[in-house]
Design an enzyme around this catalytic site. Structure first.
Site, PDB file in Angstrom:
ATOM      1  N   ASP A   1       0.788  -1.231   0.000  1.00 18.69           N
ATOM      2  CA  ASP A   1       0.000   0.000   0.000  1.00 18.69           C
ATOM      3  C   ASP A   1       0.821   1.283   0.000  1.00 18.69           C
ATOM      4  O   ASP A   1       0.494   2.233  -0.712  1.00 18.69           O
ATOM      5  CB  ASP A   1      -0.911   0.045   1.236  1.00 18.69           C
ATOM      6  CG  ASP A   1      -1.684  -1.232   1.470  1.00 18.69           C
ATOM      7  OD1 ASP A   1      -1.513  -2.202   0.709  1.00 18.69           O
ATOM      8  OD2 ASP A   1      -2.459  -1.266   2.427  1.00 18.69           O
TER       9      ASP A   1
ATOM     10  N   GLU B   1       3.595  -8.640  11.991  1.00 23.86           N
ATOM     11  CA  GLU B   1       3.161  -8.312  10.632  1.00 23.86           C
ATOM     12  C   GLU B   1       4.375  -8.121   9.718  1.00 23.86           C
ATOM     13  O   GLU B   1       4.393  -8.594   8.585  1.00 23.86           O
ATOM     14  CB  GLU B   1       2.313  -7.041  10.691  1.00 23.86           C
ATOM     15  CG  GLU B   1       1.580  -6.695   9.433  1.00 23.86           C
ATOM     16  CD  GLU B   1       0.666  -5.492   9.618  1.00 23.86           C
ATOM     17  OE1 GLU B   1      -0.009  -5.119   8.636  1.00 23.86           O
ATOM     18  OE2 GLU B   1       0.625  -4.913  10.736  1.00 23.86           O
TER      19      GLU B   1
END
Length: 447
Positions: A163, A410
């Site tokens: 992103d 993550e």
């Protein structure tokens, strides 16, 4: 020391997947990401196939049941009861899913899941169930999403899977940093502000999503962002080869779908031809000789986006792809391997950064601007294993050694391995499980 480190790492990874399983699908993380995400579920299925193959099949079936009539597989399938826990949610889209998509890893994942338990797959009719939906998904990308050079176009940074990459900066500058929708940031409850995109970026993200939504998610409407990503196109080519393997394995060669006009080779031949076209277009339009990797292409301006990121290394997968021939051509495989091993990437630190250390935007903490992501390490690990580069494989494999001690984060700092973002992250656990338990050397296993 994190308590998971006291367990067998594979057991600890399986426990994360169990905790994040809803009974129908796996959430990426129970706090920050409470819904089903598209390419996350593909990675989850890849890992879950080793210990829970039936659940891996169910993961993909659940996602594909949310497919749109036009063929797209949505980025997010919302748990409506948790719509306040993530923004933008179902209320923003006015639907049970996002209108955006994510990288098409799904057919590759489905084939790996089938190969892990072909008897169970056959009993459930898994391939016959998912193949028609996956074929329509690819048809959507080749058709409604085809850009000017014949490669699929992404309409929003969220569709790229990376992103906040510098690859999207120039195009985002054309998007006004204003949105009608109030921008909520529940993500900041789970990660520091220095690890997440800024508020100005988020206003642009919302503005783009509003524009796309208000156009009915029509792909022929210009909304100010249309980027061709080398990672997205590469995994589509790999997944086309996986679809070819599926078609070869089905009794009717493709679930009774009409055969394309492909010279008599059937649906398997059509998928392989699609992969070949993608590969040729990648080589013609996205290679950057000076940077020694593939770059993005702005479909609006027709210009390359000359930023060195991990996205541009992922086409190494194609060098070990059956039927890919001499790809990349002209010694580019060795050039890509040298770039991967060079100072911008593995040569500059122990773990693979998402943005080259030589890029001015490099930040070891900031989302997709430098941190090392486990799915990127996994993709490149598959690539170099298929090429017999055990030295580079060992370097990439080492990233997974920090997953359990850091609580399955993550992503991590590329220099220290310290966990960043949220913890107990599903694809980190799933891909760690895959690395620990797989013996596969091929990118796409033979039928």
């Amino acid at each position: 020391m994190h308590k998971d480190f006291e367990e067998d790492p594979a057991d600890a990874a399986a426990r994360v997947l169990e905790a994040n399983w809803t009974g129908r699908h796996t959430v990426p993380a129970t706090g920050l990401y409470p819904h089903q995400w598209s390419w996350d579920s593909a990675f989850v299925a890849i890992g879950a196939r080793h210990r829970a193959p039936a659940r891996a099949r169910a993961e993909l079936v659940a996602l594909l049941e949310a497919q749109w009539p036009d063929g797209r597989v949505p980025q997010i399938v919302y748990d409506i009861g948790r719509d306040d826990d993530y923004a933008p949610g179902a209320g923003f889209w006015g639907a049970a899913t996002s209108g955006l998509v994510q990288p098409p890893v799904h057919a590759w994942a489905a084939w790996l899941v089938h190969c892990a338990d072909p008897a169970g797959s056959a009993r459930e009719g898994f391939l016959a169930r998912v193949y028609p939906r996956l074929a329509r998904w690819h048809e959507y990308l080749h058709g409604r999403r085809a850009g000017g050079v014949g490669l699929p176009v992404t309409k929003h940074p969220w569709e790229t899977g990376t992103d906040n990459s510098p690859l999207w900066d120039a195009a985002l500058e054309r998007v006004p940093p204003r949105a009608r929708t109030p921008v909520r940031r529940p993500d900041l409850q789970h990660a520091g502000t220095g690890e997440r995109p800024g508020s100005r970026d988020y206003r642009r993200y919302y503005r783009l999503a509003e524009t796309y939504r208000d156009a009915g998610c029509a792909d022929d409407v210009a909304i100010g962002f249309a980027l061709v990503c080398p990672l997205f196109s590469t995994v589509l080519a790999v997944s086309e080869v996986a679809l070819a393997r599926m078609a070869e394995s089905l009794p009717d060669g493709g679930c009774g779908l009409p055969l394309p006009d492909d010279g008599g080779d059937g649906r398997a031949g059509a998928h392989e031809a699609s992969a070949a076209r993608l590969i040729a277009a990648l080589d013609e339009h996205l290679w950057d000789e000076e940077l020694g990797l593939y770059v993005a292409l702005d479909d609006t301006t027709g210009e390359q986006v000359r930023r060195a990121t991990v996205n541009g290394l992922v086409p190494l997968l194609l060098a070990g792809l059956p039927g890919a021939g001499n790809h990349p051509p002209g010694g580019r495989t060795e050039r890509l391997l040298a770039t991967l091993a060079g100072p911008g990437f593995l040569g500059g630190g122990p773990y693979l950064p998402s943005t080259s250390r030589d890029d001015p935007a490099f930040d070891p903490a900031l989302y997709w601007r430098g941190p090392a992501w486990f799915n990127m390490s996994w993709l490149l690990l598959r690539a170099v294993r298929a090429l017999g580069r055990d030295d580079l494989a060992a370097r990439l494999r080492a990233h997974f050694d920090v997953a359990a001690p850091q609580g399955f984060p993550e992503y991590t700092d590329p220099d220290t391995g310290a966990g960043r973002g949220t913890r107990q992250f599903s694809w980190t656990a799933a891909l760690t499980l895959d690395v620990l338990l797989t013996n596969e050397q091929a990118v796409v296993p033979a039928p």
